[in-house]
Write a protein that holds these residues in place. Sequence first.
Motif, PDB file in Angstrom:
ATOM      1  N   ALA A 176       0.828  -1.210   0.000  1.00 51.81           N
ATOM      2  CA  ALA A 176       0.000   0.000   0.000  1.00 51.81           C
ATOM      3  C   ALA A 176       0.857   1.252   0.000  1.00 51.81           C
ATOM      4  O   ALA A 176       0.512   2.260  -0.636  1.00 51.81           O
ATOM      5  N   ALA A 177       1.975   1.201   0.707  1.00 56.39           N
ATOM      6  CA  ALA A 177       2.850   2.368   0.783  1.00 56.39           C
ATOM      7  C   ALA A 177       3.494   2.702  -0.554  1.00 56.39           C
ATOM      8  O   ALA A 177       3.981   3.820  -0.747  1.00 56.39           O
ATOM      9  N   ARG A 178       3.503   1.753  -1.484  1.00 53.45           N
ATOM     10  CA  ARG A 178       4.120   1.996  -2.790  1.00 53.45           C
ATOM     11  C   ARG A 178       3.125   2.478  -3.844  1.00 53.45           C
ATOM     12  O   ARG A 178       3.512   2.749  -4.979  1.00 53.45           O
ATOM     13  N   VAL A 179       1.843   2.592  -3.478  1.00 55.71           N
ATOM     14  CA  VAL A 179       0.826   2.969  -4.458  1.00 55.71           C
ATOM     15  C   VAL A 179       0.954   4.426  -4.862  1.00 55.71           C
ATOM     16  O   VAL A 179       0.968   4.766  -6.053  1.00 55.71           O
ATOM     17  N   CYS A 180       1.027   5.328  -3.890  1.00 51.96           N
ATOM     18  CA  CYS A 180       1.129   6.759  -4.177  1.00 51.96           C
ATOM     19  C   CYS A 180       1.603   7.459  -2.921  1.00 51.96           C
ATOM     20  O   CYS A 180       1.704   6.854  -1.848  1.00 51.96           O
ATOM     21  N   LYS A 181       1.890   8.749  -3.036  1.00 54.78           N
ATOM     22  CA  LYS A 181       2.407   9.500  -1.901  1.00 54.78           C
ATOM     23  C   LYS A 181       1.408   9.554  -0.749  1.00 54.78           C
ATOM     24  O   LYS A 181       1.782   9.450   0.420  1.00 54.78           O
ATOM     25  N   ALA A 182       0.137   9.748  -1.081  1.00 52.46           N
ATOM     26  CA  ALA A 182      -0.870   9.845  -0.024  1.00 52.46           C
ATOM     27  C   ALA A 182      -0.979   8.535   0.747  1.00 52.46           C
ATOM     28  O   ALA A 182      -1.067   8.526   1.979  1.00 52.46           O
ATOM     29  N   TRP A 183      -0.998   7.421   0.026  1.00 49.57           N
ATOM     30  CA  TRP A 183      -1.068   6.121   0.690  1.00 49.57           C
ATOM     31  C   TRP A 183       0.211   5.850   1.483  1.00 49.57           C
ATOM     32  O   TRP A 183       0.165   5.260   2.561  1.00 49.57           O
ATOM     33  N   ALA A 184       1.354   6.259   0.945  1.00 49.28           N
ATOM     34  CA  ALA A 184       2.620   6.057   1.639  1.00 49.28           C
ATOM     35  C   ALA A 184       2.625   6.803   2.974  1.00 49.28           C
ATOM     36  O   ALA A 184       3.071   6.280   3.996  1.00 49.28           O
ATOM     37  N   ALA A 185       2.113   8.044   2.972  1.00 50.55           N
ATOM     38  CA  ALA A 185       2.064   8.822   4.212  1.00 50.55           C
ATOM     39  C   ALA A 185       1.141   8.177   5.230  1.00 50.55           C
ATOM     40  O   ALA A 185       1.449   8.106   6.421  1.00 50.55           O
ATOM     41  N   THR A 186       0.000   7.647   4.761  1.00 49.33           N
ATOM     42  CA  THR A 186      -0.954   7.029   5.686  1.00 49.33           C
ATOM     43  C   THR A 186      -0.437   5.693   6.191  1.00 49.33           C
ATOM     44  O   THR A 186      -0.564   5.370   7.375  1.00 49.33           O
ATOM     45  N   ALA A 187       0.173   4.905   5.301  1.00 51.71           N
ATOM     46  CA  ALA A 187       0.627   3.566   5.685  1.00 51.71           C
ATOM     47  C   ALA A 187       1.772   3.589   6.680  1.00 51.71           C
ATOM     48  O   ALA A 187       2.072   2.570   7.311  1.00 51.71           O
ATOM     49  N   THR A 188       2.422   4.733   6.832  1.00 54.25           N
ATOM     50  CA  THR A 188       3.545   4.836   7.773  1.00 54.25           C
ATOM     51  C   THR A 188       3.236   5.767   8.941  1.00 54.25           C
ATOM     52  O   THR A 188       4.137   6.126   9.687  1.00 54.25           O
ATOM     53  N   CYS A 189       1.963   6.129   9.126  1.00 56.27           N
ATOM     54  CA  CYS A 189       1.625   7.062  10.198  1.00 56.27           C
ATOM     55  C   CYS A 189       1.423   6.321  11.512  1.00 56.27           C
ATOM     56  O   CYS A 189       1.228   5.100  11.540  1.00 56.27           O
ATOM     57  N   SER A 190       1.423   7.066  12.614  1.00 59.89           N
ATOM     58  CA  SER A 190       1.339   6.459  13.934  1.00 59.89           C
ATOM     59  C   SER A 190       0.002   5.760  14.172  1.00 59.89           C
ATOM     60  O   SER A 190      -0.057   4.759  14.891  1.00 59.89           O
ATOM     61  N   ALA A 191      -1.082   6.252  13.563  1.00 57.21           N
ATOM     62  CA  ALA A 191      -2.390   5.630  13.768  1.00 57.21           C
ATOM     63  C   ALA A 191      -2.409   4.192  13.268  1.00 57.21           C
ATOM     64  O   ALA A 191      -3.126   3.345  13.807  1.00 57.21           O
ATOM     65  N   VAL A 192      -1.628   3.885  12.235  1.00 59.20           N
ATOM     66  CA  VAL A 192      -1.569   2.533  11.681  1.00 59.20           C
ATOM     67  C   VAL A 192      -0.709   1.623  12.557  1.00 59.20           C
ATOM     68  O   VAL A 192      -1.013   0.443  12.723  1.00 59.20           O
ATOM     69  N   TRP A 193       0.333   2.152  13.147  1.00 59.03           N
ATOM     70  CA  TRP A 193       1.332   1.332  13.823  1.00 59.03           C
ATOM     71  C   TRP A 193       1.230   1.345  15.340  1.00 59.03           C
ATOM     72  O   TRP A 193       1.946   0.596  16.011  1.00 59.03           O
ATOM     73  N   HIS A 194       0.351   2.166  15.897  1.00 55.86           N
ATOM     74  CA  HIS A 194       0.256   2.279  17.351  1.00 55.86           C
ATOM     75  C   HIS A 194       0.084   0.910  18.012  1.00 55.86           C
ATOM     76  O   HIS A 194       0.807   0.552  18.946  1.00 55.86           O
ATOM     77  N   ASP A 195      -0.878   0.131  17.548  1.00 51.08           N
ATOM     78  CA  ASP A 195      -1.096  -1.238  18.021  1.00 51.08           C
ATOM     79  C   ASP A 195      -0.811  -2.191  16.873  1.00 51.08           C
ATOM     80  O   ASP A 195      -1.553  -2.190  15.887  1.00 51.08           O
ATOM     81  N   THR A 196       0.246  -2.992  16.996  1.00 51.71           N
ATOM     82  CA  THR A 196       0.711  -3.804  15.869  1.00 51.71           C
ATOM     83  C   THR A 196       0.911  -5.251  16.289  1.00 51.71           C
ATOM     84  O   THR A 196       1.458  -5.529  17.361  1.00 51.71           O
ATOM     85  N   SER A 197       0.456  -6.161  15.435  1.00 56.84           N
ATOM     86  CA  SER A 197       0.733  -7.591  15.594  1.00 56.84           C
ATOM     87  C   SER A 197       1.616  -8.043  14.443  1.00 56.84           C
ATOM     88  O   SER A 197       1.324  -7.740  13.278  1.00 56.84           O
ATOM     89  N   ILE A 198       2.681  -8.746  14.762  1.00 56.13           N
ATOM     90  CA  ILE A 198       3.639  -9.187  13.747  1.00 56.13           C
ATOM     91  C   ILE A 198       3.918 -10.669  13.940  1.00 56.13           C
ATOM     92  O   ILE A 198       4.181 -11.118  15.058  1.00 56.13           O
ATOM     93  N   SER A 199       3.860 -11.419  12.851  1.00 55.72           N
ATOM     94  CA  SER A 199       4.241 -12.817  12.858  1.00 55.72           C
ATOM     95  C   SER A 199       5.588 -12.967  12.164  1.00 55.72           C
ATOM     96  O   SER A 199       5.723 -12.617  10.986  1.00 55.72           O
ATOM     97  N   CYS A 200       6.566 -13.468  12.897  1.00 59.63           N
ATOM     98  CA  CYS A 200       7.898 -13.630  12.314  1.00 59.63           C
ATOM     99  C   CYS A 200       7.964 -14.812  11.360  1.00 59.63           C
ATOM    100  O   CYS A 200       8.960 -14.976  10.645  1.00 59.63           O
ATOM    101  N   ASP A 201       6.936 -15.644  11.337  1.00 60.94           N
ATOM    102  CA  ASP A 201       6.954 -16.824  10.473  1.00 60.94           C
ATOM    103  C   ASP A 201       6.743 -16.469   9.009  1.00 60.94           C
ATOM    104  O   ASP A 201       7.291 -17.103   8.116  1.00 60.94           O
ATOM    105  N   CYS A 202       5.925 -15.454   8.747  1.00 61.08           N
ATOM    106  CA  CYS A 202       5.581 -15.200   7.357  1.00 61.08           C
ATOM    107  C   CYS A 202       5.683 -13.744   6.943  1.00 61.08           C
ATOM    108  O   CYS A 202       5.563 -13.420   5.766  1.00 61.08           O
ATOM    109  N   GLU A 203       5.903 -12.834   7.896  1.00 62.95           N
ATOM    110  CA  GLU A 203       5.818 -11.424   7.555  1.00 62.95           C
ATOM    111  C   GLU A 203       7.147 -10.685   7.542  1.00 62.95           C
ATOM    112  O   GLU A 203       7.216  -9.563   7.056  1.00 62.95           O
ATOM    113  N   LEU A 204       8.200 -11.277   8.093  1.00 57.41           N
ATOM    114  CA  LEU A 204       9.429 -10.511   8.238  1.00 57.41           C
ATOM    115  C   LEU A 204      10.535 -10.920   7.279  1.00 57.41           C
ATOM    116  O   LEU A 204      11.685 -10.575   7.503  1.00 57.41           O
ATOM    117  N   GLU A 205      10.194 -11.661   6.225  1.00 59.52           N
ATOM    118  CA  GLU A 205      11.215 -12.035   5.245  1.00 59.52           C
ATOM    119  C   GLU A 205      11.662 -10.779   4.490  1.00 59.52           C
ATOM    120  O   GLU A 205      10.976 -10.270   3.621  1.00 59.52           O
TER     121      GLU A 205
END
Length: 374
Positions: free
Chosen positions: A28-57
Amino acid sequence: MAEPGEQLPEEVLALIFRHLPLPDRAAAARVCKAWAATATCSAVWHDTSISCDCELEGMLPPYLSGCLDHVQNLRLEFEPSRKSSRRAATELLTALTGRTPGLRGLCLECRGEKPLFDAGRDVLDAVHALCGAARALRHLDLRRLPFSLDDALVLQVADGCPELRSLFLDNRTLVGSVGPGSVLELLQACPFLRALGLHLASLSRTALEALAAPERAPFEFLALRCACPEDARAPPLPDETWAALSRRHPGLEVELELEPVLPAESVTRVLQPAVPVAALRLSLSGDTVGPVRFAARHYAATLRALEVRAAASAELDAALEELAARCAGLREVHCFCVVRPSVLHAFRARCPRLRSYTLKLTREPHPWRPTLVA
């Protein structure tokens, strides 16, 4: 043609992006500047779940590393038997160390099997370093780590996390390595702590007295797990100390989890009348009927959840019916053996606050699913 980011307000996009897995956020962050700004903002990342099995390659540099400053509450899953998964977990924890403003909450969850003779030093060292730098950390949940936790980690939390509100160390380990002394230091260093999970052997009379001190902030929840030899040998804590703690914190709820390692004499030491038990989980190798009857007679005013893993018997059915008659405040009851119809009827008729139950009248394939009460 309007850019994709102009089609929806930023707050709506943020609400969508926060539910996406990491690869989709990166896309999503690569779609356009507006999406890039939103996809990296604090509202998106404040509460985050990450699976190291499939998401961190290959995700940590550069996309994820640029967003870590916004992560305040993290739930991190990894599989200890996979080198790539645990390496990704330790790298992420290391990258979070010293970030500003820093983590407020961290929950670690292991999936799959733990390798034999694995002490988890790489993961625990990363947690240790993070706690030394995370001055703003308020919630730390290590219940689902299969490694033995030790005094050094608890003392590091005490020294580095003065704002701590909850700490859960009651994990499934065969060895209890957290001593009462380090728990007492933790309580003295973290005056705002209101929820704590421990193995029984880590708790002491002095710790209960510290929690009952007049200047102590309200203490709400204590989870005690009895699952290793140290717990079986732990001395009983005086009823008068429990009573003083309950008077000081009238809203305190205690969760007791008793595992097969406990012999009958240890069970009678753990089940004390003055403990305000709100949740009782019984998975004993010996007598279960006695503890159920004890709960019915002494925890009637406080008990909200009961879980029983035992062999079916008429005596157990009778004990469950007695408990249903006495514990009108029950909200959950889960019995992982077949019961007679009168048990189900007793809980449905006598417990008006019941919200879910596992009470099977015939044997069914596992896993057994609870029934929700409308």
